[in-house]
Every structure is written in structure tokens, then in C-alpha cells.
Design an enzyme around this catalytic site. Structure first.
Site, PDB file in Angstrom:
ATOM      1  N   ARG A  51       0.819  -1.213   0.000  1.00 38.53           N
ATOM      2  CA  ARG A  51       0.000   0.000   0.000  1.00 38.53           C
ATOM      3  C   ARG A  51       0.854   1.265   0.000  1.00 38.53           C
ATOM      4  O   ARG A  51       0.346   2.358  -0.211  1.00 38.53           O
ATOM      5  CB  ARG A  51      -0.903   0.010   1.231  1.00 38.53           C
ATOM      6  N   GLY A  56      -5.818   7.947   9.043  1.00 37.88           N
ATOM      7  CA  GLY A  56      -6.785   9.017   8.810  1.00 37.88           C
ATOM      8  C   GLY A  56      -6.185  10.363   9.172  1.00 37.88           C
ATOM      9  O   GLY A  56      -4.965  10.511   9.268  1.00 37.88           O
TER      10      GLY A  56
END
Ligand code: AGP
Length: 609
Positions: free
Chosen positions: A27, A101
Site C-alpha cells: 500500500r 486518517g
């Protein structure tokens, strides 16, 4: 993009956590870290760079515990560094957290914590405030402290926390960032993504927005935002961890390019019944709903957006309904005209792209019906949509998306055909013709893949070029954008795509003897016009690689080289035309010595704005 892994069990937490983090490496990340509760304290170890750097500083035997949380960070607030890496601890080292986040009001919280509690921050991150917030609210109950802390936080988060005084548990919470709990035997896991857990578990719980979960070695308890215990169905993950291995290919990207016939076939198979009719199993959108729509809006990012460009033309052509398209990051901030007569189609491989998710929510709040085209089952986009057309491409690991794109195209054809049929715009003959064309694609893509060596030779010849243009008309212009994106993201060559007819309005000024132009000419009714456009750029000295359907060999007279794809209907040619462009980009990057699967500055899943 950031990854979270946590383990609670009998022993050796660090091994499980490191293993899970490695599964998320694809990722993209810039640092990694781990925290374990040891002897009444939390011991955090973290290192900038690859996970192997972290492994070197955690291999002493005394650094071990039965509980641990770990993280791979992709910098947003503060540069990649040891200090900014996660986990972050509170002031006295009794709490540690990992966070995915962005905490939007972190400055405010930071100032308040400094002023009221004398907190001294170590990092530049937004995430560190979470550890301190939990720390100041902690009174022997980690769950209560986490719940109290999130009341102060605005933004998106998946957070996993541990406390020195409760060394047998992990508490995690999520809002707008994915989180999944893995059910083991005598142990349990928490992670941001399923692949992190697949070596150990197959049964998972998806944690929903605003839920908190407490994991001990024998239990996983989920609570809603009011503190009420939630009963959640177990989700069985059927896909194989080995699917995420390279299987002998040099790179995941090449493996995934070769997996396209299978992905296309599978995506079709899942939506065609034994009579060859499109089946809408699990789709709640009715014929009446379709008749009621007066507009379709397609919203996505990057490659998924390029699939949408083709989707727009196909839906307009077959279903005879106006289609607007936008990139998700623009859509959400311009008060788009969407209402309850709008069908909003979100396209996303990962299903976690924050811009796409936010656009979807914006459309939903205005009453639109949400249909998504998603590859990752159970992802946020899938779960927040009214209906989902899954692409059955299998896990896509390489940052550069390939098989997701071609399977997204297949879904766009199926959606267009179904809508066209429901509205009476597609007659039986056209329906059958299109389905036959689609069913023939896996074999035709195989035929294109057989040209790999010839395309690699072209890449070898042109890999030193610094400017490569892609041109096309109609559906080919959509594919040109994708070919250009593929090339620039993995080879770092400057590349530009433009509708061929638009060249003469400015961009043709850039053409000279150093320029390479890849000219797509697969649309029969535009073929002659395309040949004229090629002649225009050639007259300025550009070298031309033409791309046409077999039998359309006049293009050889105006091109330096030509790649042919099998004969097919114009409508489905994007599925074939993109494959040589993917292979070309792959080999150009290879000849330039680039890091193909993990290009610089890019992440697979973009879960920040
Ligand atoms: C594709 O090669 C890119 N890496 C990127 O543009 C990607 O398609 C985009 O970020 C959207 O991702 P999604 O499909 O997971 O939403």
C-alpha cells in the site's frame, strides 16, 4: 498508505504484527513502528524507512509481549521520520496508539492539551493528540478513555490503543477509515485491511463507523456509539492469501496484466445467467427506478475515473441517458446538481478512496441512488452504496492499476446494457451482439498478451524518451488518458494525453523530432479522421506508434511502428487497446530501472484527502 495491525493472544505479538504489516507493504509507507506493554510500561519502537529497519531494532528477546499494535505510516502531517512514525505514546508512557486518517482539529486539541495539561508534544503529527487525549481521560478503563477521547476528535480515524495497566487488551475505534477484527483461536486481531490477517484468520468482523471494539485473547466485543453492545455477523474471507504472491512474475504489475483474461471472464460470469441474460443478484435497482432516472453521474479518481470516461460514452450510447462525469475531489466541493432522479455511480478498486467516499456521501445526502463498482468486497464504498457491481479482478497489489481498470470497463458495459434494455433503448439483436462481443474478450485479451515481446522491444527502443504523447478520438481518447497515466506513474516520463482533434488547437506546438506519439485508431467510424491527425503530427517530425485493429493496415503508411489488437466491435475496443499500453508502460519502467510495483510518491489506496 497507512496500515494498522494489532494482535492479542498468548505470546510473540511482535511476530504476528510484523507479519501483518508486511502484508500491507504494497500500500506504500515511509516508516513503521510497534508498541508492546512490557513490565507496567508501554515500549514503543519505530523507524523511518522499510519494515526491515524496524525488525533490526526489535529482535532482542526481552522485547516481547502477548499484546501488540503496529503501524506503517504514509506521511501527511510532518515529514517521514522516526519521531513522526507511529505508534505514539502519551506523556508518562502508559498509553500507545496507532492511527489511520486525519484529525482535522488536531491543532486546536494540541493547544488545549499544552495549555491545560502541560503536554509536551514529540512529533509534528496530528495523531499524537489521540494518545494524549486517551492519557488524560484514562482512569483504569481503556474503553471509557477511548470513547471519551473520540468525543473531542473531528476527522477520519481508525485507531487502535493499548494501556500499560491493561496489558491483556486492545481497544479500537473507527470513523471513516476501515477497520476489521480477525477472529483467531486463543487470539484475536485488529487491522485496517483484511490481507494483513489472512495468514492467521479467515473469519472477520467489519467494524462500522463510530463503533468501538475491545479485543482480548478470548473475546471480541463491539459497541455502538451509545455504548450498547452490537451483534455482528461473521464474514468469511474466501480469497486466498497466495493470490497476493507474485507467482513467478518479476512484478505484481506484470502478473496482474496477465490476470486480465481471468478477471474479465470472472466479472462477466458472475453477472450472466445460464440463458446469457444479465443477472442482477443482490441489486435492488428496479426497472422502474431506471425509468425514473433523468441523469447518471459517474465519479471516481485516477484509473477508475478513466474507466468512467469510457463508461460515460457507453451508457449514453446504449442507455440513451445523459451522463456527467467528474473526479471525486472536484465533485464534492462544487455543489453539483444531483437529486433523487440521479443515479450516482462510484468506481473504486479499493473502495476506500476518501475522495470517492466523500463524493458518494455528498450525492447520497442529496437523494441520489448510489451504485458502486468496487473490487474489494466489504470495503467502505461497497458498504455505503445502495447497490454494488463487484469487479472480480482478485486482489490488486501493484500501485499501478491494470486488471481493476479492464474489469471496471466490463461492469460499465453490463450496467449500460442493463439500463438500455430496461429503457427499451437496446433491442434484442443489439443486446445479443454486445454480450457476444463481451464474452469474446478474454480470448482476445490473451491474444494481445501474446505480443508482449514485441511491445517490450518497442519499450526498449523508446524508453529514453522524455516526452510521450497519447492521442485518440472517441473511446480511444478515454483509453489514451489511461495509457498516459500508466506510463507517467511508473516510469516518471512526462506524458500527456489529448483528444486527437484537439491537437491543432494548441498542443501540436510541442511536436518535434524528439516527440513520440502513441496514436490509438481502433474506432472504425473515426479511423480516417485519426489517420489525418497522425499525418499532422508526423509532419512536425514526431515518431508514431500506431494502435489499430487487425485488418486496418493503412495506418502502417503513416506510422513508424504499429501494434494490432484483434478485430472487435468499436464499443469494446478499450478493453483490448489498453493492454498494449499497460505492457508498454511496464517495460519502459523496467528498462529505466524504476520501482514498478511501488512507484515513488504513490500509494495504492489513498485514504486521505
Ligand atoms: C492507478 O494506477 C492509480 N494508482 C490511481 O489513479 C487509482 O486508480 C486511484 O487512486 C483510485 O483508486 P481506487 O480505484 O482504489 O478508488
Amino acid at each position: 498508505m497507512c496500515g494498522i495491525v494489532g494482535y492479542v493472544g498468548e505470546s510473540q505479538a511482535k511476530e504476528k504484527v510484523i507479519d501483518g504489516l508486511k502484508r500491507l507493504e504494497y500500500r506504500g509507507y515511509d516508516s513503521a513502528g510497534i508498541a508492546l506493554p512490557i513490565n507496567g510500561q508501554i515500549e514503543i519502537r519505530k523507524h523511518v524507512g522499510e519494515i526491515k529497519n524496524l525488525e533490526k531494532i526489535i529482535n532482542d528477546e526481552s522485547y516481547n509481549a502477548a499484546v501488540g499494535i503496529g503501524h506503517t505510516r504514509w506521511a501527511t502531517h510532518g515529514a517521514p521520520s522516526d519521531i513522526n512514525a507511529h505508534p505514539h505514546g502519551n506523556q508518562d508512557g502508559s498509553i500507545a496508539i496507532v492511527h489511520n486518517g486525519i484529525i482535522e482539529n488536531y491543532q486546536e486539541i494540541r493547544e488545549w492539551l499544552t495549555r491545560e495539561y502541560g503536554v509536551e508534544f514529540k512529533s509534528e503529527t496530528d495523531s499524537e493528540v489521540i494518545a494524549h487525549l486517551i492519557g488524560i481521560y484514562y482512569d483504569g478503563d481503556l474503553l471509557a478513555a477511548v470513547n471519551r477521547a473520540v468525543e473531542e476528535m473531528r476527522g477520519a480515524y481508525a485507531v487502535a490503543a493499548i494501556a500499560a495497566d491493561e496489558p491483556d487488551k486492545i481497544v479500537a475505534v473507527r470513523k471513516d477509515a476501515p477497520l476489521v477484527a480477525g477472529i483467531g483461536k486463543g487470539c484475536n486481531f485488529i487491522a485496517s485491511d483484511i490481507p494483513a490477517l489472512l495468514k492467521y484468520v479467515r473469519e472477520v468482523y467489519f467494524i462500522e463507523n463510530n463503533e468501538t471494539v475491545v479485543l482480548t485473547k478470548d473475546d471480541i466485543v463491539i459497541y455502538d456509539e451509545n455504548g450498547k453492545q452490537v451483534k455482528r455477523d461473521v464474514f468469511h474471507v474466501s480469497w486466498d492469501a497466495d493470490a497476493a504472491e507474485k507467482e513467478g512474475y518479476d512484478h505484481f504489475m506484470l502478473k496482474e496484466i496477465h490476470e486480465q483474461p481471468k478477471g474479465i471472464g470472472e466479472t462477466l460470469l458472475r453477472r450472466l445467467d445460464e440463458n446469457g441474460e444479465i443477472n442482477l443478484d443482490g441489486i435492488t435497482m428496479t426497472k422502474e427506478d431506471i425509468e425514473n432516472f433523468n441523469k447518471v453521474y459517474i465519479v471516481a479518481c485516477g484509473t477508475a475515473y478513466h474507466a468512467g470516461l469510457v463508461g460515460k460514452m457507453i451508457i449514453e450510447k446504449l442507455a440513451k441517458i445523459p451522463v456527467e462525469i467528474d473526479v471525486a475531489s472536484e465533485f464534492r466541493y462544487r455543489d453539483p446538481f444531483v437529486d433523487d432522479k440521479t443515479l450516482f455511480i462510484a468506481i473504486s478498486q479499493s473502495g476506500e478512496t476518501l475522495d470517492t467516499l466523500a463524493a458518494l456521501r455528498e450525492a447520497k445526502s442529496k437523494g441520489a441512488r448510489i451504485l458502486s463498482v468496487v473490487n474489494v468486497v466489504g470495503s467502505s464504498v461497497a458498504r455505503e452504496s445502495d447497490d454494488v457491481f463487484y469487479t472480480w479482478a482478485g486482489p490488486e497489489i501493484a500501485v499501478a492499476s491494470t486488471k481493476a481498470y479492464t474489469t471496471q470497463l466490463i461492469c460499465m458495459y453490463l450496467i449500460a446494457l442493463y439500463m438500455g434494455r430496461a429503457k427499451g433503448a437496446v433491442d434484442d439483436a443489439q443486446y445479443k451482439f454486445m454480450l457476444d462481443e463481451l464474452k469474446a474478450l478474454p480470448e482476445k485479451v490473451e491474444a494481445v498478451l501474446k505480443q508482449e515481446d514485441a511491445i517490450a522491444a518497442l519499450a526498449k527502443k523508446y524508453h529514453h524518451k522524455e516526452h510521450i504523447f497519447f492521442i485518440g478520438r472517441g473511446l480511444d481518447s478515454g483509453v489514451s488518458y489511461e495509457g498516459s497515466l500508466k506510463l507517467k506513474e511508473i516510469s516518471y516520463i512526462h506524458s500527456f494525453a489529448i483528444a486527437a482533434g484537439e491537437l491543432k488547437h494548441g498542443t501540436i506546438a510541442l511536436m518535434d523530432t524528439e516527440t513520440l506519439v502513441i496514436a490509438l485508431a481502433t474506432q472504425d467510424f473515426l479511423y480516417e479522421k485519426m489517420v489525418s491527425n497522425i499525418v499532422e503530427v508526423r509532419a512536425r517530425g514526431a515518431r508514431i506508434v500506431g494502435l489499430a485493429k487487425e485488418g486496418k493496415d493503412e495506418i502502417e503508411k503513416v506510422s513508424d511502428e504499429v501494434i494490432y489488437v484483434p478485430e472487435c466491435a468499436d464499443e469494446v475496443s478499450p478493453v483490448l487497446a489498453v493492454v498494449p499500453l499497460q505492457i508498454f508502460a511496464y517495460y519502459v519502467a523496467k528498462y529505466r530501472g524504476c520501482n514498478i510495483d511501488k512507484p515513488k510518491n504513490l500509494a495504492k489506496s489513498v485514504t486521505v484527502e
